[in-house]
Write an enzyme that holds these catalytic residues in place. Structure first.
Site, PDB file in Angstrom:
ATOM      1  N   GLU A   1      -5.553 -11.827   7.757  1.00  0.00           N
ATOM      2  CA  GLU A   1      -6.344 -10.593   7.680  1.00  0.00           C
ATOM      3  C   GLU A   1      -7.657 -10.793   6.922  1.00  0.00           C
ATOM      4  OE1 GLU A   1      -4.014  -7.452   5.904  1.00  0.00           O
ATOM      5  OE2 GLU A   1      -3.114  -8.749   4.410  1.00  0.00           O
TER       6      GLU A   1
ATOM      7  N   HIS B   1       0.811  -1.224   0.000  1.00  0.00           N
ATOM      8  CA  HIS B   1       0.000   0.000   0.000  1.00  0.00           C
ATOM      9  C   HIS B   1       0.840   1.268   0.000  1.00  0.00           C
ATOM     10  CE1 HIS B   1      -3.868  -1.926   0.313  1.00  0.00           C
ATOM     11  NE2 HIS B   1      -3.497  -2.616   1.369  1.00  0.00           N
TER      12      HIS B   1
ATOM     13  N   ASP C   1      -7.955  -4.959   7.331  1.00  0.00           N
ATOM     14  CA  ASP C   1      -8.581  -5.925   6.430  1.00  0.00           C
ATOM     15  C   ASP C   1      -9.359  -6.986   7.199  1.00  0.00           C
ATOM     16  OD1 ASP C   1      -7.955  -4.955   3.876  1.00  0.00           O
ATOM     17  OD2 ASP C   1      -5.896  -5.642   4.093  1.00  0.00           O
TER      18      ASP C   1
HETATM   19  C1  3PY Z   1      -4.244  -4.138   7.632  1.00  0.00           C
HETATM   20  O1  3PY Z   1      -4.535  -3.600   8.698  1.00  0.00           O
HETATM   21  O2  3PY Z   1      -5.059  -4.750   6.914  1.00  0.00           O
HETATM   22  C2  3PY Z   1      -2.885  -4.072   7.152  1.00  0.00           C
HETATM   23  O3  3PY Z   1      -2.569  -4.740   6.189  1.00  0.00           O
HETATM   24  C3  3PY Z   1      -1.938  -3.140   7.819  1.00  0.00           C
HETATM   25  O4  3PY Z   1      -1.319  -2.330   6.888  1.00  0.00           O
HETATM   26 MG    MG Z   2      -4.103  -5.494   5.073  1.00  0.00          MG
END
Ligand code: 3PY
Ligand code: MG
Length: 237
Positions: free
Chosen positions: A136, A42, A162
């Site tokens: 995530e 990101h 996520d």
């Molecule tokens: C998230 O919180 O999804 C991440 O990947 C942190 O950057």
């Molecule tokens: Mg993430």
């Protein structure tokens, strides 16, 4: 088997960078953090940015790279550049965790290919690197015991943004849930059973502290953007 010497591990504090240039990254590497993560998923960085930052890496903080995706060549490039740990996003099952570990280690442990970059600026072609997989999503949570148990997984790293999106909740609610059946309890139990460190992206010290209260202690305690804003606020206070 070689073991990791990474500064990315239990009881470590890192800073997560999406914007800082080489000078800013180097300054953070000397600021007292155990690790500095460069975010290729990101953040603003491409392959050239990573190599420029890695070439002059001053330490003592470990260079950690979040690769853009579970991708054999991105993992190899990050390690060739000199990263001591890679963080692989969106790993959803044991097969994907095995693919990440495979890409991060030379034979016979894995299939990592030998490159010349690190040695060309004085680095070693070390295999003592750490491969962290990100949990995530709801799918990953359902498989977290199997993911954590994959040999060579060096840490399970939680992406709370996520994960909460995928679970239909919020980061706050995720952190507030102290029930034994909570997502964070399930992840920490899986890590404990596999004897693998649990980590998380906190993003700021207060949120990182809330993860620590769950027994998660490989933490991104700040970001480069948070530090800039906090520094600006402090200067103006
Ligand atoms: C998230 O919180 O999804 C991440 O990947 C942190 O950057
Ligand atoms: Mg993430």
């Amino acid at each position: 088997m070689t073991t990791s010497t990474s500064g990315f591990g239990p009881r470590s504090r890192g800073v997560w960078c999406s914007e800082a240039g080489p000078g800013g990254l180097w300054r953070l590497a000397c600021a007292g953090f155990d690790w500095v993560a460069v975010d290729l998923q990101h953040g603003r960085y491409d392959r050239r940015d990573l190599l420029e930052a890695a070439r002059g890496w001053p330490g003592p903080a470990e260079l950690v790279v979040r690769v853009p995706a579970l991708d054999f060549s991105s993992i190899g490039l990050a390690l060739d550049a000199g990263a001591g740990a890679v963080v692989v996003p969106q790993v959803e099952d044991a097969a994907q965790a095995r693919a990440a570990v495979d890409a991060a280690h030379y034979p016979p442990r894995g299939r990592r290919s030998a490159g010349q970059l690190g040695p060309s600026w004085g680095g070693s072609t070390r295999d003592a690197v750490l491969c962290a997989v990100m949990v995530e999503s709801a799918a990953a949570l359902a498989e977290v015991e199997d993911i954590a148990a994959v040999p060579g997984v060096g840490a399970v790293f939680i992406g709370p943004n996520d994960l909460s999106l995928s679970l239909g909740t919020t980061v706050d609610a995720l952190l507030d849930d102290r029930s034994p059946a909570s997502p964070l309890a399930r992840i920490t139990a899986a890590c404990a059973a596999a004897d693998v460190p649990a980590g998380a992206y906190g993003g700021d010290p207060a949120t990182a502290e809330r993860f620590r209260a769950h027994g998660i202690d490989c933490l991104a305690v700040a970001t480069d953007l948070w530090i800039t804003q906090a520094g600006a606020a402090a200067a103006l206070a």
